[in-house]
Design a protein around this motif. Structure first.
Motif, PDB file in Angstrom:
ATOM      1  N   GLU A 136       0.830  -1.211   0.000  1.00  0.00           N
ATOM      2  CA  GLU A 136       0.000   0.000   0.000  1.00  0.00           C
ATOM      3  C   GLU A 136       0.862   1.257   0.000  1.00  0.00           C
ATOM      4  OE1 GLU A 136      -2.338  -0.512   3.470  1.00  0.00           O
ATOM      5  OE2 GLU A 136      -3.499  -2.194   2.649  1.00  0.00           O
ATOM      6  N   GLY A 137       1.936   1.216   0.770  1.00  0.00           N
ATOM      7  CA  GLY A 137       2.812   2.378   0.832  1.00  0.00           C
ATOM      8  C   GLY A 137       3.460   2.690  -0.501  1.00  0.00           C
ATOM      9  N   PHE A 138       3.951   1.670  -1.179  1.00  0.00           N
ATOM     10  CA  PHE A 138       4.577   1.912  -2.486  1.00  0.00           C
ATOM     11  C   PHE A 138       3.536   2.302  -3.528  1.00  0.00           C
ATOM     12  CE2 PHE A 138       8.271  -0.451  -0.776  1.00  0.00           C
ATOM     13  CZ  PHE A 138       9.259   0.450  -1.148  1.00  0.00           C
ATOM     14  N   LYS A 139       2.349   1.700  -3.459  1.00  0.00           N
ATOM     15  CA  LYS A 139       1.293   2.076  -4.401  1.00  0.00           C
ATOM     16  C   LYS A 139       0.930   3.548  -4.244  1.00  0.00           C
ATOM     17  CE  LYS A 139      -3.430   0.907  -5.827  1.00  0.00           C
ATOM     18  NZ  LYS A 139      -4.603   0.011  -5.588  1.00  0.00           N
ATOM     19  N   ALA A 140       0.817   3.997  -2.983  1.00  0.00           N
ATOM     20  CA  ALA A 140       0.504   5.403  -2.736  1.00  0.00           C
ATOM     21  C   ALA A 140       1.587   6.331  -3.265  1.00  0.00           C
ATOM     22  CB  ALA A 140       0.303   5.634  -1.239  1.00  0.00           C
ATOM     23  N   ALA A 141       2.816   5.823  -3.310  1.00  0.00           N
ATOM     24  CA  ALA A 141       3.937   6.617  -3.833  1.00  0.00           C
ATOM     25  C   ALA A 141       4.069   6.484  -5.350  1.00  0.00           C
ATOM     26  CB  ALA A 141       5.234   6.182  -3.158  1.00  0.00           C
ATOM     27  N   GLY A 142       3.164   5.727  -5.973  1.00  0.00           N
ATOM     28  CA  GLY A 142       3.207   5.575  -7.423  1.00  0.00           C
ATOM     29  C   GLY A 142       4.181   4.527  -7.907  1.00  0.00           C
ATOM     30  N   VAL A 143       4.566   3.606  -7.020  1.00  0.00           N
ATOM     31  CA  VAL A 143       5.530   2.561  -7.383  1.00  0.00           C
ATOM     32  C   VAL A 143       4.833   1.206  -7.259  1.00  0.00           C
ATOM     33  CG1 VAL A 143       7.766   1.508  -6.875  1.00  0.00           C
ATOM     34  CG2 VAL A 143       7.442   3.964  -6.526  1.00  0.00           C
ATOM     35  N   PRO A 144       4.558   0.511  -8.362  1.00  0.00           N
ATOM     36  CA  PRO A 144       3.890  -0.786  -8.279  1.00  0.00           C
ATOM     37  C   PRO A 144       4.812  -1.863  -7.716  1.00  0.00           C
ATOM     38  CG  PRO A 144       4.521  -0.326 -10.541  1.00  0.00           C
ATOM     39  CD  PRO A 144       4.816   0.925  -9.757  1.00  0.00           C
TER      40      PRO A 144
END
Length: 399
Positions: A136-144
């Motif tokens: 979730e943290g990486f997704k929120a940062a735009g990193v899949p």
């Protein structure tokens, strides 16, 4: 590390990382990975050791998913998982931008063996919420998240794949018996070695049991007031620096001749003397082959003998060990030693600066040149002083 079919680099950089403070970075790609099984198999070759109780975030860049920055942290208690997830995401993004650019994707690893009688599957399920927080943290940062794996007891489990044909619920062996690992073969061809587990690397630098070094402890207790008294005298600090340098020089040469122990009083005086920054920096001048290897053995010897009330004194020899490892391109040992130094003394600036420099991908060349120049200048000054003490008839040439 390449995910496509491109051959691995002809001269890959050695893997690196060690983690004792909160986190650290790794070096450049070294092997090729095409499947979750390859990713699980490759991890120790990327680090140079088998991680234990670790979260690893591996940044990927470009359409060919080449390795970017990477981060390893200890698995914290469940209550700290949200904060740890934010820390990993933030540090990987900052590190990647500092070294090149933000990652285009990330691979996550969660490495922990089951307790006696436990099962790897249970570990994977217990760590699933932590994996979700990181995703979730990486997704929120735009990193899949390209892949998220739990590696436990020689098996791997995927948090992203639900197809039992490739990612069975009971996990898959990292390396099935009798199989030939393409990752291991590529790493062997590149000269990459795995140095054991992270726990083993730490144990190599743990202080010895106090009862095994009782006479050395007594030497510390006797020498400490002597050193403090000398520091109170006029010119005492400079005399102690010179005495420490002489003891260090003699000890390095002794270890170079094959000795593996020191007189307890000499060991105690060196450790106490290295608490002085100038004396420690002068000791760092032992950085060229073959003496650098002898110096590294000396720093390891001294660090492990800083026990009991003198344990924090190990920050100096541990930092010097980290320094010698860095200048000889052994960044795995460098991070272990510097991490240990910061564990025994979190305020030790020398260790912190070296640790940060290694994590940022810096090289020690400039500092090495400075230390070599200082050593040469001191040798010239010493030679002039010796000539100045000669009788005039011996101090001049006949012509």
């Amino acid at each position: 590390m390449n995910e496509d079919s491109t051959p691995p680099p002809a001269s890959p950089q050695p893997p690196s990382n060690e983690p004792v403070p909160a986190f650290s970075a790794f070096e450049k790609p070294v092997v090729r990975m095409k499947s979750p099984a390859d990713m699980a198999d490759a991890l120790p070759y990327l680090l140079g050791f088998y991680p234990s109780d670790s979260v690893v975030a591996l940044g990927l860049q470009g359409t060919r998913r080449r390795q970017g920055g990477s981060v390893r942290v200890d698995i914290p208690a469940p209550a700290a998982w949200p904060a740890a997830a934010q820390e990993v995401v933030g540090f990987l993004l900052a590190l990647s931008e500092q070294r090149d650019r933000p990652p285009d994707a990330v691979i996550l690893y969660f490495c922990q063996d089951p307790k006696p009688g436990g099962r790897a599957r249970e570990v994977a399920e217990r760590l699933r919420p932590l994996a979700a927080l990181l995703a979730e943290g990486f997704k929120a940062a735009g990193v899949p998240v390209h892949e998220s794996l739990c590696v436990s007891d020689g098996r791997w489990f995927s948090y992203t794949c639900t197809d039992p044909a490739c990612c069975p619920e009971e996990g898959a062996l990292v390396r099935p018996p009798g199989s030939t690992s393409a990752v291991a073969a590529a790493a062997a061809f590149a000269g990459i070695q795995v140095r054991g587990s992270l726990r083993e690397l730490h144990r190599e630098l743990e202080p010895l049991a106090p009862e095994t070094v009782g006479t050395l402890l007594h030497a510390f207790e006797r020498e400490t007031p002597v050193v403090l008294a000398e520091l109170d005298r006029e010119g005492g600090r400079e005399r102690l620096r010179e005495a420490t340098a002489a003891l260090v020089d003699a000890a390095v040469r002794r270890f170079g001749r094959g000795d593996c122990e020191l007189d307890d009083h000499d060991a105690a005086r060196i450790v106490l003397g290295l608490q002085d920054r100038v004396a420690r920096d002068r000791a760092a001048e032992w950085l060229d082959p073959p003496d650098v290897a002898h110096a590294a053995r000396l720093w390891r010897y001294l660090a492990r003998r800083c026990v009991g009330p003198f344990e924090a004194h190990a920050a100096a020899p541990l930092s010097l060990l980290g320094w010698t490892a860095w200048v000889t391109s052994d960044t795995v040992t460098a991070r272990v030693a510097l991490g240990r130094a910061l564990a025994v003394d979190p305020t030790y600036t020398f260790a912190g600066l070296l640790y940060e420099a290694i994590n940022c991908g810096a090289v020690p060349d400039t500092l090495c040149a400075t230390l070599r120049a200082e050593r040469a200048a001191r040798s010239r000054r010493s030679a002039r002083r010796r000539r100045g003490r000669l009788p005039r008839c011996l101090g001049r040439s006949s012509d």
